[in-house]
Design a protein around this motif. Structure first.
Motif, PDB file in Angstrom:
ATOM      1  N   ILE A   1      45.058  35.100  44.173  1.00 22.37           N
ATOM      2  CA  ILE A   1      44.246  36.286  43.912  1.00 22.37           C
ATOM      3  C   ILE A   1      45.170  37.317  43.276  1.00 22.37           C
ATOM      4  O   ILE A   1      46.244  37.608  43.795  1.00 22.37           O
ATOM      5  N   GLN A   2      44.770  37.840  42.145  1.00 24.71           N
ATOM      6  CA  GLN A   2      45.652  38.708  41.363  1.00 24.71           C
ATOM      7  C   GLN A   2      46.140  39.903  42.184  1.00 24.71           C
ATOM      8  O   GLN A   2      45.396  40.507  42.953  1.00 24.71           O
ATOM      9  N   ALA A   3      47.436  40.218  41.997  1.00 25.17           N
ATOM     10  CA  ALA A   3      48.117  41.380  42.596  1.00 25.17           C
ATOM     11  C   ALA A   3      48.333  41.236  44.097  1.00 25.17           C
ATOM     12  O   ALA A   3      48.612  42.224  44.782  1.00 25.17           O
ATOM     13  N   THR A   4      48.250  40.032  44.611  1.00 31.58           N
ATOM     14  CA  THR A   4      48.591  39.801  46.013  1.00 31.58           C
ATOM     15  C   THR A   4      50.029  39.294  46.108  1.00 31.58           C
ATOM     16  O   THR A   4      50.627  38.896  45.107  1.00 31.58           O
ATOM     17  N   THR A   5      50.567  39.308  47.309  1.00 24.41           N
ATOM     18  CA  THR A   5      51.966  38.904  47.508  1.00 24.41           C
ATOM     19  C   THR A   5      52.115  37.652  48.355  1.00 24.41           C
ATOM     20  O   THR A   5      53.231  37.193  48.573  1.00 24.41           O
ATOM     21  N   ASP A   6      51.007  37.107  48.863  1.00 29.64           N
ATOM     22  CA  ASP A   6      51.102  35.866  49.624  1.00 29.64           C
ATOM     23  C   ASP A   6      51.559  34.735  48.714  1.00 29.64           C
ATOM     24  O   ASP A   6      51.393  34.780  47.488  1.00 29.64           O
ATOM     25  N   ALA A   7      52.103  33.696  49.317  1.00 32.03           N
ATOM     26  CA  ALA A   7      52.528  32.535  48.537  1.00 32.03           C
ATOM     27  C   ALA A   7      51.321  31.939  47.811  1.00 32.03           C
ATOM     28  O   ALA A   7      50.228  31.841  48.384  1.00 32.03           O
ATOM     29  N   PRO A   8      51.491  31.549  46.557  1.00 26.14           N
ATOM     30  CA  PRO A   8      50.357  30.997  45.810  1.00 26.14           C
ATOM     31  C   PRO A   8      50.021  29.581  46.276  1.00 26.14           C
ATOM     32  O   PRO A   8      50.838  28.900  46.901  1.00 26.14           O
ATOM     33  N   PHE A   9      48.833  29.145  45.955  1.00 25.25           N
ATOM     34  CA  PHE A   9      48.474  27.745  46.140  1.00 25.25           C
ATOM     35  C   PHE A   9      48.991  26.987  44.920  1.00 25.25           C
ATOM     36  O   PHE A   9      48.729  27.387  43.782  1.00 25.25           O
ATOM     37  N   VAL A  10      49.720  25.899  45.138  1.00 25.52           N
ATOM     38  CA  VAL A  10      50.268  25.103  44.032  1.00 25.52           C
ATOM     39  C   VAL A  10      49.469  23.809  43.947  1.00 25.52           C
ATOM     40  O   VAL A  10      49.384  23.048  44.925  1.00 25.52           O
ATOM     41  N   THR A  11      48.882  23.558  42.781  1.00 26.23           N
ATOM     42  CA  THR A  11      47.996  22.406  42.621  1.00 26.23           C
ATOM     43  C   THR A  11      48.766  21.093  42.594  1.00 26.23           C
ATOM     44  O   THR A  11      49.909  21.028  42.136  1.00 26.23           O
ATOM     45  N   GLY A  12      48.103  20.052  43.066  1.00 32.18           N
ATOM     46  CA  GLY A  12      48.637  18.700  42.978  1.00 32.18           C
ATOM     47  C   GLY A  12      48.165  18.035  41.699  1.00 32.18           C
ATOM     48  O   GLY A  12      47.663  18.687  40.766  1.00 32.18           O
ATOM     49  N   ALA A  13      48.296  16.726  41.659  1.00 30.65           N
ATOM     50  CA  ALA A  13      47.940  15.978  40.453  1.00 30.65           C
ATOM     51  C   ALA A  13      46.462  16.098  40.119  1.00 30.65           C
ATOM     52  O   ALA A  13      46.062  15.949  38.953  1.00 30.65           O
ATOM     53  N   ASP A  14      45.616  16.388  41.113  1.00 31.30           N
ATOM     54  CA  ASP A  14      44.180  16.512  40.861  1.00 31.30           C
ATOM     55  C   ASP A  14      43.780  17.889  40.357  1.00 31.30           C
ATOM     56  O   ASP A  14      42.625  18.117  39.987  1.00 31.30           O
ATOM     57  N   GLY A  15      44.729  18.840  40.333  1.00 27.97           N
ATOM     58  CA  GLY A  15      44.444  20.180  39.829  1.00 27.97           C
ATOM     59  C   GLY A  15      43.604  21.042  40.748  1.00 27.97           C
ATOM     60  O   GLY A  15      43.272  22.178  40.389  1.00 27.97           O
ATOM     61  N   LEU A  16      43.241  20.549  41.923  1.00 27.23           N
ATOM     62  CA  LEU A  16      42.354  21.284  42.817  1.00 27.23           C
ATOM     63  C   LEU A  16      43.112  22.364  43.592  1.00 27.23           C
ATOM     64  O   LEU A  16      44.298  22.226  43.882  1.00 27.23           O
ATOM     65  N   PHE A  17      42.390  23.428  43.932  1.00 30.68           N
ATOM     66  CA  PHE A  17      42.997  24.497  44.735  1.00 30.68           C
ATOM     67  C   PHE A  17      41.974  25.038  45.720  1.00 30.68           C
ATOM     68  O   PHE A  17      40.750  24.872  45.565  1.00 30.68           O
ATOM     69  N   SER A  18      42.488  25.726  46.730  1.00 30.64           N
ATOM     70  CA  SER A  18      41.655  26.385  47.722  1.00 30.64           C
ATOM     71  C   SER A  18      42.390  27.629  48.187  1.00 30.64           C
ATOM     72  O   SER A  18      43.553  27.559  48.601  1.00 30.64           O
ATOM     73  N   LEU A  19      41.703  28.768  48.119  1.00 29.19           N
ATOM     74  CA  LEU A  19      42.290  30.040  48.545  1.00 29.19           C
ATOM     75  C   LEU A  19      41.489  30.595  49.708  1.00 29.19           C
ATOM     76  O   LEU A  19      40.268  30.399  49.788  1.00 29.19           O
ATOM     77  N   PRO A  20      42.135  31.314  50.624  1.00 29.20           N
ATOM     78  CA  PRO A  20      41.426  31.869  51.776  1.00 29.20           C
ATOM     79  C   PRO A  20      40.293  32.792  51.357  1.00 29.20           C
ATOM     80  O   PRO A  20      40.321  33.388  50.274  1.00 29.20           O
ATOM     81  N   ASP A  21      39.336  32.911  52.250  1.00 26.26           N
ATOM     82  CA  ASP A  21      38.136  33.713  52.035  1.00 26.26           C
ATOM     83  C   ASP A  21      38.488  35.138  51.601  1.00 26.26           C
ATOM     84  O   ASP A  21      39.160  35.866  52.318  1.00 26.26           O
ATOM     85  N   PRO A  22      38.052  35.577  50.421  1.00 28.07           N
ATOM     86  CA  PRO A  22      38.300  36.944  49.974  1.00 28.07           C
ATOM     87  C   PRO A  22      37.141  37.853  50.367  1.00 28.07           C
ATOM     88  O   PRO A  22      36.160  37.410  50.954  1.00 28.07           O
ATOM     89  N   VAL A  23      37.250  39.110  50.016  1.00 25.31           N
ATOM     90  CA  VAL A  23      36.162  40.060  50.221  1.00 25.31           C
ATOM     91  C   VAL A  23      35.560  40.380  48.868  1.00 25.31           C
ATOM     92  O   VAL A  23      36.186  41.034  48.028  1.00 25.31           O
ATOM     93  N   GLY A  24      34.361  39.903  48.634  1.00 31.75           N
ATOM     94  CA  GLY A  24      33.679  40.180  47.382  1.00 31.75           C
ATOM     95  C   GLY A  24      34.241  39.394  46.217  1.00 31.75           C
ATOM     96  O   GLY A  24      34.907  38.363  46.375  1.00 31.75           O
ATOM     97  N   VAL A  25      33.990  39.892  44.997  1.00 27.53           N
ATOM     98  CA  VAL A  25      34.435  39.244  43.776  1.00 27.53           C
ATOM     99  C   VAL A  25      35.895  39.610  43.525  1.00 27.53           C
ATOM    100  O   VAL A  25      36.280  40.789  43.596  1.00 27.53           O
ATOM    101  N   VAL A  26      36.712  38.624  43.236  1.00 27.31           N
ATOM    102  CA  VAL A  26      38.138  38.844  42.983  1.00 27.31           C
ATOM    103  C   VAL A  26      38.539  38.116  41.702  1.00 27.31           C
ATOM    104  O   VAL A  26      37.834  37.222  41.229  1.00 27.31           O
ATOM    105  N   THR A  27      39.671  38.515  41.152  1.00 24.38           N
ATOM    106  CA  THR A  27      40.227  37.838  39.985  1.00 24.38           C
ATOM    107  C   THR A  27      41.230  36.794  40.452  1.00 24.38           C
ATOM    108  O   THR A  27      42.160  37.116  41.203  1.00 24.38           O
TER     109      THR A  27
END
Length: 567
Positions: free
Chosen positions: A43-69
């Motif tokens: 999520i843009q402008a956050t400082t938590d460690a990013p999710f790094v995709t595997g060979a399948d390119g899939l990602f999952s980020l924790p539940d945000p509040v509302g619409v995020v970039t």
């Protein structure tokens, strides 16, 4: 029943709370549609460690509040078959998201017109304003450098050493390599600094001079892009704004941003602040190696890279773009672009001076200690003309005491034949510098000091390492005068150029308008020659009886030597 009521209340609360949902999706190549491995998704402008995709390119980020970039990018690596600019999408939890990344062109365009720093000012005015007042700005027209290179930087620049007057006509001296890098990188090592006319070259070490550096390798002793740095000028006429930087979530339609984690590494600064003479191997600048050898390079709570001192974080959160004022970033993602260097406050904070003195028989003993506790490199560092001088004096009734032991300020403390108050060679004290020696243009006698381009060896190196200290001892004759006290002083002076060089060229201030000479520290103390003051070691005092006996003996000796005594 006491337990059932809280349990029921909890179940009813959970039943009325929406289920948590993550943002999920895939990162793909915009051209092929294939999944991308190793993409950093956040999520843009956050400082938590990013999710790094595997060979399948899939990602999952924790539940945000509302619409995020949401942004995604792979770290730039010249060894990769494909590198990408940062991509972004607006996303909401519970809806699968696709982020498509655009590849960078693999070919570079030369000649290339990257534009000037004013192109960046419209979106990054705060950073531009800080840079504009820094020593990086205008490095391509630095009058001191031009005085040394071609003799035409200041009215007196043709006096003394001029590189182009003493070297082969086709020898560039590599000055443009760091002082006009966007020009020289397109014809490495073959650009004469005084012939640079391109606006982006005259800008010196400008925005793109750093942000079009795609990579810095481990060959840190190589001179900038002559082996240490990879500049990229992607062959795409749509924009000159191909940039690399330390943030992995910068996405803007006009600016093609790629992520280069090396921007946060001290090694990045080594591209210009660490190099040797390409032919002789003599050191030019070794600031990066000095940092590596010092305490601040050690991982842990005291670790500090070059950027932590010279590009400190902002005082608080805010944007890094002048347009729109978003996104709001934490302070550590907003770095100063003033490139703070050896200013008087920085010097006085980093370098300490202590003084001690005591009477030892018929001599006054003095000890001076200069400590480098705050700089992450040696003191002084940088180009070889930088130096510092410690001057120690002892006076009685305003008259200097004669030095009978200890070091003196070396030859570079004075201009040739100089006898003014700033000419300090031969006086009690120390010099701190790396003196290079060599033959001018590789011929004639060995002389010192020389610039790195003529250097063949190090004649002496008395600089103080990071975390280290220099302790020097001095002796002054007290004589037989009946005096009560002596005044001891010590001054530590930092000089941006050799005294003789500054006088020869007529330099009275630096290109940025600062003094050529800065007093870093000054200390003084009074030594009670009849007793003690504070921690000063005392002179043994005579008792009243011993003093009367000494006076009687002196009177008797005087009487015996008179006419009556001779009879």
């Amino acid at each position: 029943m006491r337990f059932r009521l809280p349990l029921l209340a909890t179940l009813l609360l959970l039943a009325g709370t929406p289920a948590r949902a993550d943002i999920t999706g895939i990162v793909v190549d915009d051209l092929t549609g294939l999944p991308i491995e190793g993409a950093r998704v956040r999520i843009q402008a956050t400082t938590d460690a990013p999710f790094v995709t595997g060979a399948d390119g899939l990602f999952s980020l924790p539940d945000p509040v509302g619409v995020v970039t949401i942004t995604a990018v792979t770290p730039y690596d010249s060894a990769n078959a494909d590198n990408y600019i940062t991509g972004s999408v607006d996303a909401v939890a519970g809806v699968d998201t696709e982020i498509r990344l655009t590849s960078l062109p693999t070919a570079d365009r030369v000649p290339y017109d990257p534009g000037t720093s004013t192109n960046c000012a419209s979106c990054h005015f705060d950073q531009f304003s800080e840079w504009r007042d820094s020593r990086h700005a205008g490095a391509g027209v630095n009058p001191w450098v031009l005085d040394l290179f071609s003799g035409d930087g200041t009215p007196g620049g043709g006096n003394g050493y001029v590189f182009r007057d003493t070297h082969d006509p086709d020898d560039t001296g590599f000055c443009a390599t760091c002082h006009a890098p966007l020009v020289d990188a397109q014809d490495p090592g073959n650009v004469f600094l005084d012939e640079v006319t391109e606006p982006y070259g005259l800008d010196g070490v400008s925005c793109l001079a750093c942000h079009q550096m795609a990579e810095v390798n481990d060959d840190t002793d190589a001179l900038h892009h002559l082996g240490n740095t990879l500049y990229r000028f992607p062959d795409d006429p749509s924009t000159p704004l191909w940039v690399w930087g330390p943030l992995d979530d910068v996405s803007f339609s006009v600016m093609r941003a790629s992520y280069q984690p090396g921007f946060s590494d001290a090694k990045f600064c080594a591209s210009c602040h660490q190099y040797n003479n390409p032919e002789t191997g003599a050191p030019g600048q070794t600031t990066y190696d000095e940092w590596l050898a010092g305490p601040y390079s050690v991982p842990g709570p005291d670790f500090m890279a070059c950027q932590d001192c010279h590009m400190p974080a902002a005082d608080g959160p805010g944007p890094i773009s002048s347009i729109g004022g978003t996104p709001i970033r934490p302070a550590e993602q907003r770095r100063s672009h003033e490139f703070i260097g050896a200013t008087p406050p920085q010097l006085s904070d980093a370098i300490g001076l202590t003084l001690d003195a005591w009477v030892d028989g018929e001599e006054l003993a003095v000890q001076a200690r200069v400590s480098n506790d705050g700089a992450g490199h040696e003191f002084p560092t940088g180009v070889s003309i930088r130096n510092a001088v410690l001057v120690v004096e002892a006076r009685v009734d305003g008259e200097p005491l004669a030095q009978v032991g200890g070091p003196v300020v070396p030859f570079y403390g004075s201009a040739a034949g100089g006898s003014g108050p700033e000419d300090l060679a031969g006086r009690p004290g120390r010099g701190f510098a790396r003196v290079l020696e060599g033959r001018i243009n590789g011929s004639g006698p060995v002389v010192a000091p020389v610039l790195f381009i003529d250097a063949e060896a190090v004649q002496s190196d008395t600089r103080i390492p990071s975390g280290g200290a220099d302790v020097s001892d001095y002796r002054f004759a007290l004589g037989s005068a009946l005096v009560a006290e002596a005044e001891v002083t010590a001054r530590l002076v930092y000089r941006r150029a050799w005294r003789d060089l500054a006088v020869t060229k007529g330099w009275t201030e630096t290109p940025s308008g600062d003094p050529v000479e800065t007093e870093v520290q000054a200390e003084s103390l009074t030594v009670d020659l009849t007793g003690s003051v504070g921690a000063i070691r005392p002179v043994p005092a005579l008792s009243t009886l011993a003093l009367l006996l000494m006076i009687s003996l002196l009177l008797a000796a005087a009487w015996a030597s008179g006419p009556a005594g001779r009879r």
